[in-house]
Structure formats: C-alpha cells, structure tokens
Design a protein around this motif. Sequence first.
Motif, PDB file in Angstrom:
ATOM      1  N   ALA A   1       0.832  -1.208   0.000  1.00 20.99           N
ATOM      2  CA  ALA A   1       0.000   0.000   0.000  1.00 20.99           C
ATOM      3  C   ALA A   1       0.870   1.263   0.000  1.00 20.99           C
ATOM      4  N   ILE A   2       1.916   1.270   0.804  1.00 23.34           N
ATOM      5  CA  ILE A   2       2.820   2.423   0.831  1.00 23.34           C
ATOM      6  C   ILE A   2       3.478   2.604  -0.539  1.00 23.34           C
ATOM      7  N   GLY A   3       3.900   1.502  -1.130  1.00 25.60           N
ATOM      8  CA  GLY A   3       4.519   1.568  -2.452  1.00 25.60           C
ATOM      9  C   GLY A   3       3.573   2.054  -3.526  1.00 25.60           C
ATOM     10  N   ALA A   4       2.294   1.783  -3.363  1.00 24.29           N
ATOM     11  CA  ALA A   4       1.303   2.244  -4.335  1.00 24.29           C
ATOM     12  C   ALA A   4       1.019   3.734  -4.179  1.00 24.29           C
ATOM     13  N   VAL A   5       1.040   4.226  -2.948  1.00 27.29           N
ATOM     14  CA  VAL A   5       0.668   5.612  -2.675  1.00 27.29           C
ATOM     15  C   VAL A   5       1.872   6.565  -2.726  1.00 27.29           C
ATOM     16  N   LEU A   6       3.026   6.137  -2.288  1.00 25.98           N
ATOM     17  CA  LEU A   6       4.198   7.003  -2.205  1.00 25.98           C
ATOM     18  C   LEU A   6       4.520   7.737  -3.508  1.00 25.98           C
ATOM     19  N   PRO A   7       4.447   7.091  -4.668  1.00 23.24           N
ATOM     20  CA  PRO A   7       4.739   7.832  -5.906  1.00 23.24           C
ATOM     21  C   PRO A   7       3.760   8.968  -6.200  1.00 23.24           C
ATOM     22  N   LEU A   8       2.596   8.963  -5.569  1.00 19.89           N
ATOM     23  CA  LEU A   8       1.650  10.060  -5.784  1.00 19.89           C
ATOM     24  C   LEU A   8       2.223  11.390  -5.296  1.00 19.89           C
ATOM     25  N   PHE A   9       3.108  11.331  -4.318  1.00 20.23           N
ATOM     26  CA  PHE A   9       3.715  12.551  -3.784  1.00 20.23           C
ATOM     27  C   PHE A   9       4.779  13.122  -4.710  1.00 20.23           C
ATOM     28  N   THR A  10       5.337  12.283  -5.571  1.00 16.41           N
ATOM     29  CA  THR A  10       6.377  12.756  -6.495  1.00 16.41           C
ATOM     30  C   THR A  10       5.896  12.805  -7.937  1.00 16.41           C
ATOM     31  N   ALA A  11       4.693  12.321  -8.202  1.00 16.94           N
ATOM     32  CA  ALA A  11       4.204  12.209  -9.581  1.00 16.94           C
ATOM     33  C   ALA A  11       3.856  13.546 -10.217  1.00 16.94           C
TER      34      ALA A  11
ATOM     35  N   MET B   1      -0.763   4.317 -13.852  1.00 16.90           N
ATOM     36  CA  MET B   1       0.669   4.551 -14.025  1.00 16.90           C
ATOM     37  C   MET B   1       1.426   3.543 -13.182  1.00 16.90           C
ATOM     38  N   PRO B   2       2.462   2.973 -13.650  1.00 14.55           N
ATOM     39  CA  PRO B   2       3.024   3.073 -14.987  1.00 14.55           C
ATOM     40  C   PRO B   2       2.154   2.300 -15.985  1.00 14.55           C
ATOM     41  N   PRO B   3       2.303   2.598 -17.274  1.00 11.01           N
ATOM     42  CA  PRO B   3       1.569   1.800 -18.263  1.00 11.01           C
ATOM     43  C   PRO B   3       1.951   0.327 -18.114  1.00 11.01           C
ATOM     44  N   VAL B   4       0.968  -0.553 -18.253  1.00  6.03           N
ATOM     45  CA  VAL B   4       1.230  -1.984 -18.047  1.00  6.03           C
ATOM     46  C   VAL B   4       2.363  -2.474 -18.952  1.00  6.03           C
ATOM     47  N   TYR B   5       2.241  -2.174 -20.241  1.00  2.79           N
ATOM     48  CA  TYR B   5       3.264  -2.655 -21.165  1.00  2.79           C
ATOM     49  C   TYR B   5       3.919  -1.476 -21.841  1.00  2.79           C
ATOM     50  N   PRO B   6       5.191  -1.386 -21.813  1.00  6.86           N
ATOM     51  CA  PRO B   6       6.160  -2.313 -21.244  1.00  6.86           C
ATOM     52  C   PRO B   6       6.625  -1.932 -19.842  1.00  6.86           C
ATOM     53  N   ASN B   7       6.314  -0.702 -19.395  1.00  7.85           N
ATOM     54  CA  ASN B   7       6.906  -0.176 -18.162  1.00  7.85           C
ATOM     55  C   ASN B   7       6.649  -1.027 -16.923  1.00  7.85           C
ATOM     56  N   ALA B   8       5.385  -1.359 -16.641  1.00  9.45           N
ATOM     57  CA  ALA B   8       5.094  -2.136 -15.432  1.00  9.45           C
ATOM     58  C   ALA B   8       5.736  -3.512 -15.498  1.00  9.45           C
ATOM     59  N   VAL B   9       5.872  -4.055 -16.690  1.00  9.10           N
ATOM     60  CA  VAL B   9       6.481  -5.385 -16.828  1.00  9.10           C
ATOM     61  C   VAL B   9       7.945  -5.333 -16.420  1.00  9.10           C
TER      62      VAL B   9
END
Length: 181
Positions: free
Chosen positions: A22-32, A77-85
């Motif tokens: 959960a922290i990993g999912a939310v933390l990038p919102l502060f820098t996005a 975000m990130p786009p599933v393909y290819p970034n999230a992969v």
Amino acid sequence: MAQTKNQNTSLKKLILAALFLAIGAVLPLFTAQIKEIGDTLLPMHIPVMLCSLICGFKYGLSVGFILPFLRSLVFGMPPVYPNAVWMAFELAAYGFFLGFLYSRFKKQGIGQLYFSLISAQLLGRVVWAAAKAVLMGVAGKSFTFEAFLMGGFVDAFPGIILQLVLIPLIMSLLRLYKDKK
C-alpha cells in the motif's frame, strides 16, 4: 504452541507486506506531480526494500513483482506494457536480492546491510536492463549500454543516494525500538 507462533509470525509478515504494498502504491503520488522527480527518487523501491529486510526475501520479491501492476491497475501509471512489466522484474529483483543477501549474515549490522543494499542495487539494475532489453527487442527497438548507464545510474543517482541514506536509517531506528522493548 509452536505452530500458533509460526502462524502468528506468518500473519504478521503478510500484514506488513500488504502495508508495504500500500505504501509503495501511494508514495509515488507525492512525487508524480513532476515526472522527473518521481523517476529519479525511485519511490516504489523503498517500500519493497524495507519489506524484504523486515519480512524476508520471499515477501520482498512478491511485493516488488505485484506493485507496478497494482499501481497500473489502480492509478493508470506506470503503463502496463512495457513499463510495469520491466519494473515488476526490477523491483522483484531488489526485493529478492536484498532480503536474501542480508538474511545470510549471522551478524546483521550496518556493514552487512550496506553490502546487501549495494549488491541488490547493482543486481536489480542488471535485471531491469535485461527485462527492458528483451521487451524493447520484441518491439523492434534496441536498448544500448549508454541507455543502461543513463537510466540505471545517472538518472537514478538521487534515488540511489536516498536509498543508501534512508534504508539504513529506518532499519537502525527499528533496531533501537526493538532493543528498547
């Protein structure tokens, strides 16, 4: 009695892993808000690394692999393909290598933590480059050594430094808290 203790430990690790996810999912919102800052501070890496150190490499690997897909599904975000992969392979590698290496030391002090952390950072970047090269190759594009150095080290330098400062600091604070109990 021993089985209950093992079940409690497993449940505690599972709950902590979910918290790190959960922290990993939310933390990038502060820098996005500013893409370049999020790309250089590597905010998803820190919860994955902490998870691997606190819960173990199996949990770190799992959280690292799931996290980019979860963020993609929930936030787009990130786009599933290819970034999230490729990010899934990269973060899973950090989670695995950091937790695995650190767990192999009988004495788990700051020196062992830095050795494990730097090793995981290097190995994770190799996995990232391999995954990115394969996915770009499938798309008919190339991934050069220069792109590897720029993306894996130059652009990521602020995030690497942040990890080298923050991870040992948090682990030291947790150890102090645990020793006071």
